[in-house]
Structure formats: C-alpha cells, structure tokens
Design a protein around this motif. Structure first.
Motif, PDB file in Angstrom:
ATOM      1  N   VAL A 101      -5.149  -1.269  -3.618  1.00  0.00           N
ATOM      2  CA  VAL A 101      -3.970  -0.421  -3.739  1.00  0.00           C
ATOM      3  C   VAL A 101      -3.006  -0.838  -2.639  1.00  0.00           C
ATOM      4  O   VAL A 101      -3.428  -1.250  -1.550  1.00  0.00           O
ATOM      5  CB  VAL A 101      -4.327   1.080  -3.644  1.00  0.00           C
ATOM      6  CG1 VAL A 101      -4.904   1.441  -2.293  1.00  0.00           C
ATOM      7  CG2 VAL A 101      -3.126   1.952  -3.975  1.00  0.00           C
ATOM      8  N   ARG A 102      -1.715  -0.778  -2.934  1.00  0.00           N
ATOM      9  CA  ARG A 102      -0.696  -1.112  -1.941  1.00  0.00           C
ATOM     10  C   ARG A 102       0.119   0.139  -1.643  1.00  0.00           C
ATOM     11  O   ARG A 102       0.337   0.971  -2.521  1.00  0.00           O
ATOM     12  CB  ARG A 102       0.241  -2.184  -2.465  1.00  0.00           C
ATOM     13  CG  ARG A 102      -0.463  -3.441  -2.894  1.00  0.00           C
ATOM     14  CD  ARG A 102       0.522  -4.423  -3.482  1.00  0.00           C
ATOM     15  NE  ARG A 102      -0.158  -5.347  -4.388  1.00  0.00           N
ATOM     16  CZ  ARG A 102       0.317  -6.528  -4.707  1.00  0.00           C
ATOM     17  NH1 ARG A 102       1.471  -6.938  -4.226  1.00  0.00           N
ATOM     18  NH2 ARG A 102      -0.347  -7.310  -5.525  1.00  0.00           N
ATOM     19  N   THR A 103       0.602   0.215  -0.427  1.00  0.00           N
ATOM     20  CA  THR A 103       1.502   1.303  -0.062  1.00  0.00           C
ATOM     21  C   THR A 103       2.478   0.789   0.980  1.00  0.00           C
ATOM     22  O   THR A 103       2.352  -0.338   1.463  1.00  0.00           O
ATOM     23  CB  THR A 103       0.723   2.547   0.431  1.00  0.00           C
ATOM     24  OG1 THR A 103       1.621   3.654   0.527  1.00  0.00           O
ATOM     25  CG2 THR A 103       0.041   2.299   1.763  1.00  0.00           C
ATOM     26  N   ILE A 121      -7.938  -1.560   5.358  1.00  0.00           N
ATOM     27  CA  ILE A 121      -6.702  -2.331   5.423  1.00  0.00           C
ATOM     28  C   ILE A 121      -7.071  -3.801   5.377  1.00  0.00           C
ATOM     29  O   ILE A 121      -7.884  -4.282   6.159  1.00  0.00           O
ATOM     30  CB  ILE A 121      -5.916  -2.024   6.717  1.00  0.00           C
ATOM     31  CG1 ILE A 121      -5.458  -0.563   6.712  1.00  0.00           C
ATOM     32  CG2 ILE A 121      -4.723  -2.972   6.860  1.00  0.00           C
ATOM     33  CD1 ILE A 121      -4.846  -0.112   8.029  1.00  0.00           C
ATOM     34  N   GLU A 122      -6.476  -4.502   4.426  1.00  0.00           N
ATOM     35  CA  GLU A 122      -6.799  -5.914   4.253  1.00  0.00           C
ATOM     36  C   GLU A 122      -5.638  -6.829   4.625  1.00  0.00           C
ATOM     37  O   GLU A 122      -5.842  -7.928   5.099  1.00  0.00           O
ATOM     38  CB  GLU A 122      -7.213  -6.155   2.807  1.00  0.00           C
ATOM     39  CG  GLU A 122      -7.765  -7.531   2.580  1.00  0.00           C
ATOM     40  CD  GLU A 122      -8.398  -7.649   1.223  1.00  0.00           C
ATOM     41  OE1 GLU A 122      -7.744  -8.223   0.316  1.00  0.00           O
ATOM     42  OE2 GLU A 122      -9.528  -7.170   1.049  1.00  0.00           O
ATOM     43  N   ARG A 123      -4.417  -6.356   4.387  1.00  0.00           N
ATOM     44  CA  ARG A 123      -3.269  -7.226   4.662  1.00  0.00           C
ATOM     45  C   ARG A 123      -2.031  -6.373   4.895  1.00  0.00           C
ATOM     46  O   ARG A 123      -1.835  -5.357   4.250  1.00  0.00           O
ATOM     47  CB  ARG A 123      -3.034  -8.148   3.464  1.00  0.00           C
ATOM     48  CG  ARG A 123      -1.893  -9.129   3.657  1.00  0.00           C
ATOM     49  CD  ARG A 123      -1.636  -9.983   2.426  1.00  0.00           C
ATOM     50  NE  ARG A 123      -0.938  -9.195   1.421  1.00  0.00           N
ATOM     51  CZ  ARG A 123      -1.292  -9.098   0.139  1.00  0.00           C
ATOM     52  NH1 ARG A 123      -2.338  -9.760  -0.304  1.00  0.00           N
ATOM     53  NH2 ARG A 123      -0.610  -8.364  -0.702  1.00  0.00           N
ATOM     54  N   ILE A 124      -1.210  -6.837   5.812  1.00  0.00           N
ATOM     55  CA  ILE A 124       0.112  -6.249   6.014  1.00  0.00           C
ATOM     56  C   ILE A 124       1.115  -7.348   5.709  1.00  0.00           C
ATOM     57  O   ILE A 124       1.019  -8.456   6.242  1.00  0.00           O
ATOM     58  CB  ILE A 124       0.291  -5.729   7.458  1.00  0.00           C
ATOM     59  CG1 ILE A 124      -0.739  -4.634   7.735  1.00  0.00           C
ATOM     60  CG2 ILE A 124       1.718  -5.223   7.673  1.00  0.00           C
ATOM     61  CD1 ILE A 124      -0.808  -4.193   9.183  1.00  0.00           C
ATOM     62  N   ALA A 125       2.043  -7.035   4.823  1.00  0.00           N
ATOM     63  CA  ALA A 125       3.062  -8.013   4.436  1.00  0.00           C
ATOM     64  C   ALA A 125       4.408  -7.546   5.002  1.00  0.00           C
ATOM     65  O   ALA A 125       5.091  -6.716   4.400  1.00  0.00           O
ATOM     66  CB  ALA A 125       3.113  -8.149   2.921  1.00  0.00           C
ATOM     67  N   PRO A 126       4.792  -8.069   6.169  1.00  0.00           N
ATOM     68  CA  PRO A 126       6.039  -7.639   6.801  1.00  0.00           C
ATOM     69  C   PRO A 126       7.263  -7.931   5.941  1.00  0.00           C
ATOM     70  O   PRO A 126       7.380  -9.002   5.342  1.00  0.00           O
ATOM     71  CB  PRO A 126       6.085  -8.453   8.095  1.00  0.00           C
ATOM     72  CG  PRO A 126       4.672  -8.886   8.338  1.00  0.00           C
ATOM     73  CD  PRO A 126       4.071  -9.058   6.979  1.00  0.00           C
ATOM     74  N   GLY A 127       8.166  -6.958   5.853  1.00  0.00           N
ATOM     75  CA  GLY A 127       9.453  -7.153   5.198  1.00  0.00           C
ATOM     76  C   GLY A 127       9.455  -7.131   3.681  1.00  0.00           C
ATOM     77  O   GLY A 127      10.516  -7.282   3.073  1.00  0.00           O
ATOM     78  N   VAL A 128       8.298  -6.949   3.054  1.00  0.00           N
ATOM     79  CA  VAL A 128       8.242  -6.994   1.584  1.00  0.00           C
ATOM     80  C   VAL A 128       9.128  -5.922   0.963  1.00  0.00           C
ATOM     81  O   VAL A 128       9.855  -6.176   0.001  1.00  0.00           O
ATOM     82  CB  VAL A 128       6.773  -6.857   1.094  1.00  0.00           C
ATOM     83  CG1 VAL A 128       6.713  -6.504  -0.382  1.00  0.00           C
ATOM     84  CG2 VAL A 128       6.022  -8.144   1.364  1.00  0.00           C
ATOM     85  N   VAL A 153       1.429  -2.554   2.790  1.00  0.00           N
ATOM     86  CA  VAL A 153       0.061  -2.583   3.311  1.00  0.00           C
ATOM     87  C   VAL A 153      -0.899  -2.579   2.120  1.00  0.00           C
ATOM     88  O   VAL A 153      -0.790  -1.724   1.232  1.00  0.00           O
ATOM     89  CB  VAL A 153      -0.211  -1.379   4.235  1.00  0.00           C
ATOM     90  CG1 VAL A 153      -1.629  -1.426   4.791  1.00  0.00           C
ATOM     91  CG2 VAL A 153       0.809  -1.338   5.375  1.00  0.00           C
ATOM     92  N   LEU A 154      -1.814  -3.544   2.105  1.00  0.00           N
ATOM     93  CA  LEU A 154      -2.808  -3.646   1.044  1.00  0.00           C
ATOM     94  C   LEU A 154      -4.126  -3.075   1.557  1.00  0.00           C
ATOM     95  O   LEU A 154      -4.632  -3.497   2.603  1.00  0.00           O
ATOM     96  CB  LEU A 154      -3.013  -5.093   0.620  1.00  0.00           C
ATOM     97  CG  LEU A 154      -4.112  -5.325  -0.413  1.00  0.00           C
ATOM     98  CD1 LEU A 154      -3.649  -4.874  -1.800  1.00  0.00           C
ATOM     99  CD2 LEU A 154      -4.537  -6.778  -0.444  1.00  0.00           C
ATOM    100  N   PHE A 155      -4.671  -2.128   0.780  1.00  0.00           N
ATOM    101  CA  PHE A 155      -5.994  -1.584   1.040  1.00  0.00           C
ATOM    102  C   PHE A 155      -6.934  -2.104  -0.043  1.00  0.00           C
ATOM    103  O   PHE A 155      -6.524  -2.273  -1.196  1.00  0.00           O
ATOM    104  CB  PHE A 155      -5.978  -0.049   0.969  1.00  0.00           C
ATOM    105  CG  PHE A 155      -5.322   0.623   2.129  1.00  0.00           C
ATOM    106  CD1 PHE A 155      -6.063   1.015   3.230  1.00  0.00           C
ATOM    107  CD2 PHE A 155      -3.955   0.858   2.126  1.00  0.00           C
ATOM    108  CE1 PHE A 155      -5.446   1.646   4.312  1.00  0.00           C
ATOM    109  CE2 PHE A 155      -3.337   1.498   3.198  1.00  0.00           C
ATOM    110  CZ  PHE A 155      -4.093   1.890   4.288  1.00  0.00           C
ATOM    111  N   ALA A 156      -8.195  -2.325   0.316  1.00  0.00           N
ATOM    112  CA  ALA A 156      -9.180  -2.795  -0.671  1.00  0.00           C
ATOM    113  C   ALA A 156     -10.507  -2.079  -0.442  1.00  0.00           C
ATOM    114  O   ALA A 156     -10.852  -1.704   0.680  1.00  0.00           O
ATOM    115  CB  ALA A 156      -9.372  -4.308  -0.553  1.00  0.00           C
ATOM    116  N   ARG A 157     -11.231  -1.914  -1.542  1.00  0.00           N
ATOM    117  CA  ARG A 157     -12.552  -1.275  -1.497  1.00  0.00           C
ATOM    118  C   ARG A 157     -13.495  -2.091  -2.360  1.00  0.00           C
ATOM    119  O   ARG A 157     -13.175  -2.420  -3.515  1.00  0.00           O
ATOM    120  CB  ARG A 157     -12.455   0.151  -2.020  1.00  0.00           C
ATOM    121  CG  ARG A 157     -13.789   0.852  -2.141  1.00  0.00           C
ATOM    122  CD  ARG A 157     -13.604   2.283  -2.615  1.00  0.00           C
ATOM    123  NE  ARG A 157     -14.894   2.857  -2.974  1.00  0.00           N
ATOM    124  CZ  ARG A 157     -15.029   4.081  -3.451  1.00  0.00           C
ATOM    125  NH1 ARG A 157     -13.979   4.861  -3.628  1.00  0.00           N
ATOM    126  NH2 ARG A 157     -16.224   4.530  -3.771  1.00  0.00           N
TER     127      ARG A 157
END
Length: 159
Positions: A101-103, A121-128, A153-157
């Motif tokens: 999920v992204r937020t 939290i798996e990834r933060i994509a600055p400026g997206v 911010v990408l969350f993964a489970r």
C-alpha cells in the motif's frame, strides 16, 4: 450497528464512485504516473444498515496485490481493519505472498494503521506527489495535520 463486509458488486458502482469523489477528489488515482479508476477495481465494501460505511480497492498482480484505496467512514470503529482482513484472507486463499500500500508522507493515521497490522515501511519516494500534482492539481499541498505533502511512502506486508 453491525457492519457487513462483502465483495464490491456492479450495483455498488454509484456509491463507490461517490465515496471516492468525496474522499479522494475523484475515482481516478495516480499510480506511477498513470491514472487508475479505483471505482472499477475489485475490493470490498463495508455496509452498515443501508449505508456504505467503508471501501477497499485492490490492484491484483501475479504474486503481489496492492491496496489502492482504503476508507472507513467511521474512524476507530474497526471498519478499516475488517476491510483489510477481507483482502488479506482472499490474498492468502489465492496464494498471494505480499501485500503493498502507498500513502503520502503526511498521512500519520495511515502510518499508524498499517504498521500496527504488520506492514513495514519499504520505500520512500521523495517528490513523487509534487510530480503527480502537475497531472492532478487538486491534490492538496498540506495534509490533515498541516504537514506539507511531497513524498510517497510504500508499506509492504508478507502474508
């Protein structure tokens, strides 16, 4: 009042479209630079009496599903958890091993919600989100807590 969770059906489209318009400024959600009509995705609705009480929409990819939208109209009532649980159950039954999920960086309630339910939290994509705003100018500049909205911010489970 009890809440019924069930898969989205064709006759739900009008109510789903209205909810997405009210909560997301429209059913079209930007994802990786592409517009996705969340009102046409599979997922689940939460029904309380005659009313739509919540919604989750899912992009189903081989090996990984992504929650595109998750909304509960009554905060802290457990509706969001019930919707998420329905997605998790279906994903496991389908042999899916990963849910994402992204937020946006400002969505502190989502950070708390997903982390308490085993997402990391798996990834933060600055400026997206700054870039997305050029395609969808109705994306607000600030979130609920007055935090400037810039990053995804990408969350993964793992299931």
């Amino acid at each position: 009042m009890s809440v019924e969770i069930r898969p989205i059906e064709d006759e739900d489209h009008g109510a789903v479209h209205r909810l997405l318009t009210d909560r997301w400024t429209g059913p079209e959600i930007l994802l990786d630079g592409q517009m996705v009509d969340a009102s046409r995705l599979p997922g689940y609705v939460a029904i309380a009496g005659p009313e739509l009480a919540g919604l989750v929409t899912v992009i189903k990819r081989p090996g990984e599903w992504e929650i595109l939208t998750l909304d509960s109209l009554s905060r802290w009532a457990g509706t969001g958890t019930l919707l998420l649980d329905a997605v998790v159950k279906e994903a496991r039954e389908a042999g899916i091993k990963r849910l994402t999920v992204r937020t946006s960086n400002d969505n502190l309630d989502a950070f708390r919600f997903y982390q308490r339910r085993d997402f990391r939290i798996e990834r933060i994509a600055p400026g997206v989100i700054d870039k997305e705003r050029s395609q969808k100018p109705e994306i607000p500049m600030r979130g609920d807590y007055g935090i400037p909205i810039h990053d995804e911010v990408l969350f993964a489970r793992t299931l």
